[in-house]
Enzyme design. Structure first.
Site, short mmCIF file in Angstrom:
data_model
loop_
_atom_site.label_atom_id
_atom_site.label_comp_id
_atom_site.label_asym_id
_atom_site.label_seq_id
_atom_site.Cartn_x
_atom_site.Cartn_y
_atom_site.Cartn_z
N SER A 1 64.10 66.43 111.41
CA SER A 1 62.82 65.98 111.99
C SER A 1 62.63 64.52 111.63
O SER A 1 63.24 64.03 110.67
CB SER A 1 61.68 66.80 111.38
OG SER A 1 60.42 66.25 111.70
N TYR B 1 56.86 71.20 104.68
CA TYR B 1 57.75 70.84 105.80
C TYR B 1 58.48 69.53 105.50
O TYR B 1 59.70 69.44 105.68
CB TYR B 1 56.90 70.71 107.06
CG TYR B 1 57.66 70.53 108.35
CD1 TYR B 1 58.13 71.64 109.07
CD2 TYR B 1 57.89 69.27 108.89
CE1 TYR B 1 58.80 71.47 110.28
CE2 TYR B 1 58.56 69.10 110.09
CZ TYR B 1 59.02 70.21 110.79
OH TYR B 1 59.68 70.05 111.98
P1 NAD Z 1 59.79 77.13 117.98
O1 NAD Z 1 58.66 77.74 117.24
O2 NAD Z 1 59.73 76.99 119.46
O3 NAD Z 1 61.14 77.88 117.63
C1 NAD Z 1 61.45 78.29 116.32
C2 NAD Z 1 62.56 79.32 116.37
O4 NAD Z 1 62.84 79.73 115.03
C3 NAD Z 1 62.17 80.59 117.14
O5 NAD Z 1 63.28 81.07 117.83
C4 NAD Z 1 61.77 81.55 116.03
O6 NAD Z 1 61.88 82.91 116.39
C5 NAD Z 1 62.77 81.15 114.97
N1 NAD Z 1 62.40 81.58 113.63
C6 NAD Z 1 61.23 81.37 112.96
N2 NAD Z 1 61.28 81.98 111.76
C7 NAD Z 1 62.49 82.58 111.68
C8 NAD Z 1 63.14 83.36 110.69
N3 NAD Z 1 62.53 83.68 109.53
N4 NAD Z 1 64.38 83.82 110.95
C9 NAD Z 1 65.00 83.55 112.12
N5 NAD Z 1 64.44 82.80 113.09
C10 NAD Z 1 63.20 82.32 112.87
O7 NAD Z 1 59.98 75.71 117.28
P2 NAD Z 1 60.80 74.38 117.68
O8 NAD Z 1 59.81 73.30 117.83
O9 NAD Z 1 61.80 74.64 118.74
O10 NAD Z 1 61.54 74.11 116.29
C11 NAD Z 1 62.92 74.23 116.10
C12 NAD Z 1 63.36 73.29 114.99
O11 NAD Z 1 63.10 71.95 115.38
C13 NAD Z 1 62.62 73.49 113.66
O12 NAD Z 1 63.51 73.37 112.58
C14 NAD Z 1 61.61 72.36 113.66
O13 NAD Z 1 61.25 71.99 112.35
C15 NAD Z 1 62.41 71.28 114.34
N6 NAD Z 1 61.60 70.20 114.90
C16 NAD Z 1 60.65 70.46 115.86
C17 NAD Z 1 59.91 69.42 116.34
C18 NAD Z 1 58.86 69.62 117.39
O14 NAD Z 1 58.08 68.68 117.62
N7 NAD Z 1 58.79 70.74 118.05
C19 NAD Z 1 60.10 68.13 115.85
C20 NAD Z 1 61.04 67.90 114.88
C21 NAD Z 1 61.80 68.96 114.41
#
Ligand code: NAD
Length: 267
Positions: free
Chosen positions: A149, A162
């Site tokens: 991130s 986080y």
């Molecule tokens: P999201 O909530 O759409 O997806 C998260 C995924 O992780 C889902 O498939 C969920 O079922 C799974 N998950 C959650 N807890 C779990 C567990 N205990 N075991 C197995 N699977 C689990 O979120 P996203 O935004 O797509 O995030 C994905 C990654 O990207 C994360 O690591 C997040 O920190 C990172 N990220 C997101 C953003 C953003 O703005 N959305 C920015 C930077 C980084």
């Protein structure tokens, strides 16, 4: 001099944690489009996940398996990794993507939320990496892509767990890159800014509460204010970077923390 094309990932196997939603799902889809077999992981209604699994397999002519392992539980991670290795011979491309968020001032930060964020966003990657590496070393080829991130590079208030986990992933990425550099394996972190996924949508009300502002103000004055482009990063853009990192063209790219954040961390 020959040009390097990104090429195909046919015959490779990619395991993407947290790929039933958001960024992970986008990455799984695009790696399948490049020919890789896929292990999906994450939570959600069984019927919807099965429809998704069958659709990706049919659209791209690859094998797609689903494993519902809970990334907060080392034992279930172990079972998932060993099953994938038994079926495909190795996990050639490991994408550590599963993640959760919680927004609260540190004195009010629920201890169980802190523990869950550190377990899922940081510790899980230690386990998947240590279990995937022997197979990658045997094949003298591997790609580890950690979805970190912008919060792996800079902090924001009210996101202590986080930010701590993502800074931890940055250190893990660099360390494992050094340990595997001569083995045909690359280890990199993608550092997205805000992408409009369920993870971000869910934190808007909490951020509004923590800062005492409206949800509209959170989007405009907190989320998009961080990004000079004033636009959300898209899932497709992050997924395209993952395809590049998985390709042979990126063989010399290792140990990096790559921002894709609309200029956020340039400020
Ligand atoms: P999201 O909530 O759409 O997806 C998260 C995924 O992780 C889902 O498939 C969920 O079922 C799974 N998950 C959650 N807890 C779990 C567990 N205990 N075991 C197995 N699977 C689990 O979120 P996203 O935004 O797509 O995030 C994905 C990654 O990207 C994360 O690591 C997040 O920190 C990172 N990220 C997101 C953003 C953003 O703005 N959305 C920015 C930077 C980084």
């Amino acid at each position: 001099m020959g040009f390097i094309m990104l090429g195909t990932l046919k015959g490779k196997t990619a395991l993407v944690t947290g790929s039933t939603s958001g960024i992970g799902l986008g990455i799984a889809q695009v790696l399948a489009a490049q020919g890789a077999n896929i292990v999906l992981n994450g939570f959600g209604p069984a019927g919807e996940i099965e429809t998704l699994r069958a659709k990706i397999a049919a659209e791209h002519g690859v094998t797609v398996r689903y494993d519902g392992a809970d990334m907060s539980k080392p034992d279930t991670i172990d079972v998932m990794m060993n099953k994938a290795i038994a079926e495909f011979g190795a996990v050639d491309i490991l994408v550590n993507n599963a993640g959760i968020q919680h927004v609260a001032p540190i004195e009010e930060f629920p201890v169980e939320k802190w523990n869950a964020i550190i377990a899922i966003n940081l510790v899980a990657a230690f386990h998947t990496i240590r279990l995937a590496l022997p197979g990658m070393k045997q094949r003298k080829w591997g790609r580890i892509i950690n979805i970190a991130s912008a919060h792996a590079l800079v902090a924001s208030p009210y996101k202590s767990a986080y930010v701590a986990a993502k800074h931890g992933i940055a250190g893990l990425t660099k360390t494992v890159a050094l340990e595997t550099a001569a083995a045909g394996i690359t280890v990199n972190a993608i550092c997205p800014g805000y992408v409009l996924t369920p993870l971000v949508e869910k934190q808007i009300p909490d951020t509004a509460r923590a800062r005492g502002i409206t949800e509209e103000q959170v989007v405009k004055d907190v989320l998009l204010a961080a990004q000079p482009t004033r636009k959300f990063v898209t899932i497709e853009q992050v997924a395209a970077l993952a395809v590049y990192l998985a390709s042979d063209a990126a063989a010399s790219v290792t140990g990096t923390l790559m921002p894709i954040d609309g200029g956020w961390t340039a400020q």
